[in-house]
Structures are given as structure tokens and as C-alpha cells.
Design a protein around this motif. Structure first.
Motif, PDB file in Angstrom:
ATOM      1  N   THR A  63       0.966  -1.297  -0.097  1.00 28.74           N
ATOM      2  CA  THR A  63      -0.054  -0.009   0.135  1.00 28.74           C
ATOM      3  C   THR A  63       0.852   1.255   0.137  1.00 28.74           C
ATOM      4  O   THR A  63       0.592   2.247  -0.821  1.00 28.74           O
ATOM      5  CB  THR A  63      -1.073   0.144   1.126  1.00 28.74           C
ATOM      6  OG1 THR A  63      -1.765  -1.207   1.164  1.00 28.74           O
ATOM      7  CG2 THR A  63      -1.856   1.220   1.110  1.00 28.74           C
ATOM      8  N   ARG A  88       0.219   4.559  12.357  1.00 36.66           N
ATOM      9  CA  ARG A  88       1.549   4.233  12.251  1.00 36.66           C
ATOM     10  C   ARG A  88       1.790   2.585  12.309  1.00 36.66           C
ATOM     11  O   ARG A  88       2.638   2.310  13.011  1.00 36.66           O
ATOM     12  CB  ARG A  88       2.391   4.893  13.478  1.00 36.66           C
ATOM     13  CG  ARG A  88       1.671   4.543  14.965  1.00 36.66           C
ATOM     14  CD  ARG A  88       2.157   4.883  15.997  1.00 36.66           C
ATOM     15  NE  ARG A  88       1.448   4.947  17.239  1.00 36.66           N
ATOM     16  CZ  ARG A  88       1.684   5.147  18.735  1.00 36.66           C
ATOM     17  NH1 ARG A  88       2.801   5.651  18.792  1.00 36.66           N
ATOM     18  NH2 ARG A  88       0.936   4.898  19.460  1.00 36.66           N
ATOM     19  N   SER A  89       0.829   2.138  11.686  1.00 37.32           N
ATOM     20  CA  SER A  89       1.207   0.591  11.760  1.00 37.32           C
ATOM     21  C   SER A  89       2.488   0.166  10.825  1.00 37.32           C
ATOM     22  O   SER A  89       2.811   0.947   9.906  1.00 37.32           O
ATOM     23  CB  SER A  89      -0.190  -0.212  11.005  1.00 37.32           C
ATOM     24  OG  SER A  89      -0.382   0.037   9.418  1.00 37.32           O
ATOM     25  N   SER A 112      -3.114   7.134  17.772  1.00 41.80           N
ATOM     26  CA  SER A 112      -4.581   7.285  18.686  1.00 41.80           C
ATOM     27  C   SER A 112      -4.032   7.919  19.897  1.00 41.80           C
ATOM     28  O   SER A 112      -5.047   8.394  20.576  1.00 41.80           O
ATOM     29  CB  SER A 112      -4.895   5.650  18.778  1.00 41.80           C
ATOM     30  OG  SER A 112      -3.726   5.189  19.794  1.00 41.80           O
ATOM     31  N   GLY A 132      -8.577   3.714   9.555  1.00 44.61           N
ATOM     32  CA  GLY A 132      -9.558   2.477   9.398  1.00 44.61           C
ATOM     33  C   GLY A 132     -10.972   2.952  10.328  1.00 44.61           C
ATOM     34  O   GLY A 132     -11.612   2.165  10.873  1.00 44.61           O
ATOM     35  N   TYR A 153     -10.181   1.939   5.096  1.00 37.61           N
ATOM     36  CA  TYR A 153     -11.189   1.507   4.650  1.00 37.61           C
ATOM     37  C   TYR A 153     -12.267   0.582   5.615  1.00 37.61           C
ATOM     38  O   TYR A 153     -11.457  -0.349   6.223  1.00 37.61           O
ATOM     39  CB  TYR A 153     -10.767   0.473   3.620  1.00 37.61           C
ATOM     40  CG  TYR A 153     -11.968  -0.466   2.630  1.00 37.61           C
ATOM     41  CD1 TYR A 153     -12.604   0.303   1.852  1.00 37.61           C
ATOM     42  CD2 TYR A 153     -12.267  -1.617   2.995  1.00 37.61           C
ATOM     43  CE1 TYR A 153     -13.696  -0.453   1.417  1.00 37.61           C
ATOM     44  CE2 TYR A 153     -13.155  -2.239   2.362  1.00 37.61           C
ATOM     45  CZ  TYR A 153     -14.128  -1.522   1.840  1.00 37.61           C
ATOM     46  OH  TYR A 153     -15.167  -2.191   0.892  1.00 37.61           O
ATOM     47  N   THR A 183      -2.531  -0.552  -4.419  1.00 42.06           N
ATOM     48  CA  THR A 183      -1.978  -1.578  -3.731  1.00 42.06           C
ATOM     49  C   THR A 183      -1.836  -2.966  -4.605  1.00 42.06           C
ATOM     50  O   THR A 183      -0.830  -3.627  -4.566  1.00 42.06           O
ATOM     51  CB  THR A 183      -3.097  -1.964  -2.371  1.00 42.06           C
ATOM     52  OG1 THR A 183      -3.026  -0.517  -1.776  1.00 42.06           O
ATOM     53  CG2 THR A 183      -2.502  -3.141  -1.675  1.00 42.06           C
TER      54      THR A 183
HETATM   55  P1  NAP Z   1      -4.008  -0.670  12.263  1.00 46.12           P
HETATM   56  O1  NAP Z   1      -2.905  -1.737  12.180  1.00 46.12           O
HETATM   57  O2  NAP Z   1      -5.237  -0.819  12.854  1.00 46.12           O
HETATM   58  O3  NAP Z   1      -3.373   0.783  12.612  1.00 46.12           O
HETATM   59  C1  NAP Z   1      -4.312   1.858  12.526  1.00 46.12           C
HETATM   60  C2  NAP Z   1      -3.501   3.036  12.928  1.00 46.12           C
HETATM   61  O4  NAP Z   1      -4.515   3.998  13.307  1.00 46.12           O
HETATM   62  C3  NAP Z   1      -2.736   2.888  14.305  1.00 46.12           C
HETATM   63  O5  NAP Z   1      -1.492   3.330  13.925  1.00 46.12           O
HETATM   64  C4  NAP Z   1      -3.658   3.618  15.241  1.00 46.12           C
HETATM   65  O6  NAP Z   1      -2.869   4.232  16.238  1.00 46.12           O
HETATM   66  C5  NAP Z   1      -4.210   4.834  14.255  1.00 46.12           C
HETATM   67  N1  NAP Z   1      -5.567   5.297  14.973  1.00 46.12           N
HETATM   68  C6  NAP Z   1      -6.583   4.534  15.604  1.00 46.12           C
HETATM   69  N2  NAP Z   1      -7.208   5.329  16.258  1.00 46.12           N
HETATM   70  C7  NAP Z   1      -6.960   6.523  15.699  1.00 46.12           C
HETATM   71  C8  NAP Z   1      -7.561   7.998  15.823  1.00 46.12           C
HETATM   72  N3  NAP Z   1      -8.561   8.093  16.780  1.00 46.12           N
HETATM   73  N4  NAP Z   1      -6.665   9.117  15.633  1.00 46.12           N
HETATM   74  C9  NAP Z   1      -5.459   8.951  15.136  1.00 46.12           C
HETATM   75  N5  NAP Z   1      -4.928   7.488  14.601  1.00 46.12           N
HETATM   76  C10 NAP Z   1      -5.539   6.635  15.159  1.00 46.12           C
HETATM   77  O7  NAP Z   1      -4.374  -0.665  10.812  1.00 46.12           O
HETATM   78  P2  NAP Z   1      -3.530  -0.641   9.174  1.00 46.12           P
HETATM   79  O8  NAP Z   1      -3.340  -2.148   8.738  1.00 46.12           O
HETATM   80  O9  NAP Z   1      -2.458   0.467   9.306  1.00 46.12           O
HETATM   81  O10 NAP Z   1      -4.932  -0.204   8.345  1.00 46.12           O
HETATM   82  C11 NAP Z   1      -5.301   1.086   8.502  1.00 46.12           C
HETATM   83  C12 NAP Z   1      -6.416   1.348   7.474  1.00 46.12           C
HETATM   84  O11 NAP Z   1      -6.023   1.201   6.313  1.00 46.12           O
HETATM   85  C13 NAP Z   1      -7.719   0.272   7.588  1.00 46.12           C
HETATM   86  O12 NAP Z   1      -8.632   0.915   7.413  1.00 46.12           O
HETATM   87  C14 NAP Z   1      -7.198  -0.792   6.665  1.00 46.12           C
HETATM   88  O13 NAP Z   1      -8.468  -1.446   6.218  1.00 46.12           O
HETATM   89  C15 NAP Z   1      -6.723   0.073   5.413  1.00 46.12           C
HETATM   90  N6  NAP Z   1      -5.881  -0.529   4.594  1.00 46.12           N
HETATM   91  C16 NAP Z   1      -6.048  -0.175   3.329  1.00 46.12           C
HETATM   92  C17 NAP Z   1      -5.412  -0.919   2.247  1.00 46.12           C
HETATM   93  C18 NAP Z   1      -5.619  -0.430   1.064  1.00 46.12           C
HETATM   94  O14 NAP Z   1      -5.176  -1.209  -0.064  1.00 46.12           O
HETATM   95  N7  NAP Z   1      -6.431   0.266   0.340  1.00 46.12           N
HETATM   96  C19 NAP Z   1      -4.236  -1.779   2.652  1.00 46.12           C
HETATM   97  C20 NAP Z   1      -3.921  -1.866   3.983  1.00 46.12           C
HETATM   98  C21 NAP Z   1      -4.792  -1.293   4.871  1.00 46.12           C
HETATM   99  P3  NAP Z   1      -1.860   3.397  17.494  1.00 46.12           P
HETATM  100  O15 NAP Z   1      -0.748   3.095  16.762  1.00 46.12           O
HETATM  101  O16 NAP Z   1      -1.787   4.584  18.384  1.00 46.12           O
HETATM  102  O17 NAP Z   1      -2.922   2.230  17.843  1.00 46.12           O
END
Ligand code: NAP
Length: 212
Positions: A63, A88-89, A112, A132, A153, A183
Motif C-alpha cells: 500500500t 503508524r502501523s 491514537s 480505518g 477502509y 495496492t
Molecule cells: P492498524 O494496524 O489498525 O493501524 C491503525 C492506526 O491508526 C494505528 O497506528 C492507530 O494508532 C491509528 N489510530 C487509531 N485510532 C486513531 C485515532 N482516533 N486518531 C488517530 N490515529 C488513530 O491498521 P492498518 O493495517 O494500518 O490499516 C489502516 C487502514 O488502512 C484500515 O482501514 C485498513 O483497512 C486500510 N488498508 C487499506 C489498504 C488498501 O489497499 N487500501 C491496505 C492496507 C490497509 P496506534 O498505533 O496508536 O494504535
């Protein structure tokens, strides 16, 4: 885990994509690390992360790689720009920030525990939303002319309040149909690269192994 290791060792396999998130009882990081670096076409292993960070030609997390390709396709200037990454994942937020940094953007990460998210977003020339949480980022927070990349998403909705943000942004990705296809394209491109590298390695090996 055993099956991933078997695929990693199987000479007939060029690339491995582990569909994630995995079920709770599986250690996702350990499962990622069972993927051989040369087959890590989704760029999820520590090795891929490090080679990306050091700009040493490894596979990009798909991505973030797709987001950079998208920005480049639209000639979005990055050097000297303020890029704000929300999330920041290890497979998305963190690596996309590092790729933006490598292109001389000034990068701020929000997560977060960030207080005053709206203020950070308002300072972004380039915003990457990777959380997300549907419409967490309000359109009115976007500074006029900003470039908005929405990777989020959930429930068929992105992290950014699209209609209101589109009135302010110079470029904005829709959800679905924006980052997702990029992606997939990156994943395919990296799979082809892995197959070619694999084939080249095989040819080299057979050449060296050939009878004089
Ligand atoms: P993840 O591992 O759950 O990470 C989410 C991040 O968002 C974490 O760093 C979290 O902070 C942060 N967060 C949560 N609540 C927040 C808030 N209220 N304010 C600010 N930051 C906040 O998810 P991921 O795997 O990175 O994926 C993120 C999104 O991208 C999801 O919706 C996923 O479906 C989407 N995605 C899309 C694709 C694509 O191809 N389009 C590919 C991968 C993922 P902390 O670190 O502090 O917990």
C-alpha cells in the motif's frame, strides 16, 4: 506457519501474500517473518521494512508503494512539503512516512494518542490517512490545496469525509477505487519482479553449474 515455511522453500513459488489480519490464535508477526525475503511481494517482513528504510531496493509494503506511485503519477511535489501521516502501523502508516521522508518531505506522524489531530491535519500539504475509522478526518480540517490520500477502509468508507474534503483538496483519492487498486498493482508488479529475479537466479545457478 509450517505451510508458509514450505512455500518459502518451494522453488516453484515466486511470491507469497499472507491475507491479513490473521485469526487471533495466530501470531501475525511470526507468520509474516516465515515468508522468505525474496518472496515477500507484499513487503511485510522486517527485512523488507529495513531494505525500504535504507533504500536498498527491497520490496515495498504494497500500500505505501502504491501510494508513492500514485503521487508520482500525478507529479505531486514532495520535497520540502509537510506530509502528515495519520496511522503508524508497520505495514502502512510507518513505511509510507519513511518513503515520504526519503523523498525529502517533512513528515509528521499522528496516531491514537495524538492530541489535537485537527491542528496537525490543517498543517498538511500532503495528508495520508491510514486509520480505518470512517470519516475520522473532517473535510473542514483540510487546508485548501492539500493533497489527500485516503488509505482507510471500513464499512466501505474511508477515513476522510470525502465530499467536504474534496471541496478543499487539490487532489483526493476516493474510497473505494483510490488506494486499493494501487495496492493491487504494486503487489502484481512486485510479484513479477520476484519471478524475474528468481528466474535470473536460476539461470545464473545453472550457468555456473553447467559442464564446461
Ligand atoms: P492498524 O494496524 O489498525 O493501524 C491503525 C492506526 O491508526 C494505528 O497506528 C492507530 O494508532 C491509528 N489510530 C487509531 N485510532 C486513531 C485515532 N482516533 N486518531 C488517530 N490515529 C488513530 O491498521 P492498518 O493495517 O494500518 O490499516 C489502516 C487502514 O488502512 C484500515 O482501514 C485498513 O483497512 C486500510 N488498508 C487499506 C489498504 C488498501 O489497499 N487500501 C491496505 C492496507 C490497509 P496506534 O498505533 O496508536 O494504535
Amino acid at each position: 506457519m509450517r505451510q508458509i515455511r514450505e512455500l518459502s522453500d518451494d522453488p516453484a513459488v515466486d511470491g507469497i501474500l499472507l491475507q491479513h489480519p490473521v485469526p487471533e490464535q495466530i501470531d501475525e508477526r511470526a507468520a509474516f517473518e516465515a515468508i522468505a525475503a525474496a518472496k515477500d511481494v507484499d513487503g511485510v517482513t522486517r527485512t523488507s521494512f529495513a531494505t525500504m528504510a535504507f533504500d536498498e531496493g527491497g520490496f515495498h509494503s504494497a500500500t505505501p508503494g502504491g501510494i508513492m506511485a500514485l503521487l508520482d503519477a500525478y507529479d505531486i511535489p514532495l520535497a520540502g512539503k509537510h506530509a502528515v501521516v495519520v496511522g503508524r502501523s508497520p505495514i502502512l502508516g510507518k513505511p509510507v512516512g519513511m518513503l515520504l521522508l526519503a523523498r525529502d518531505a517533512t513528515v509528521t506522524y499522528c496516531h491514537s494518542r495524538t492530541t489535537g489531530l485537527a491542528d496537525y491535519v490543517a498543517e498538511a500539504d500532503v495528508l495520508v490517512a491510514a486509520v480505518g475509522r470512517p470519516e475520522l478526518i473532517r473535510g473542514e480540517w483540510i487546508t485548501p490545496g492539500a493533497v489527500v490520500v485516503d488509505a482507510g477502509y471500513a464499512d466501505n468508507t474511508g477515513d476522510v469525509e470525502y465530499a467536504a474534503a474534496a471541496e478543499r483538496a487539490s487532489f483526493i483519492t476516493p474510497v473505494p477505487g483510490g488506494v486499493g487498486p494501487m495496492t493491487i498493482a504494486t503487489l502484481l508488479a512486485q510479484t513479477i519482479r520476484a519471478a524475474r529475479d528468481h528466474e535470473a537466479g536460476r539461470q545464473e545457478a545453472s550457468w555456473w553449474g553447467a559442464a564446461p
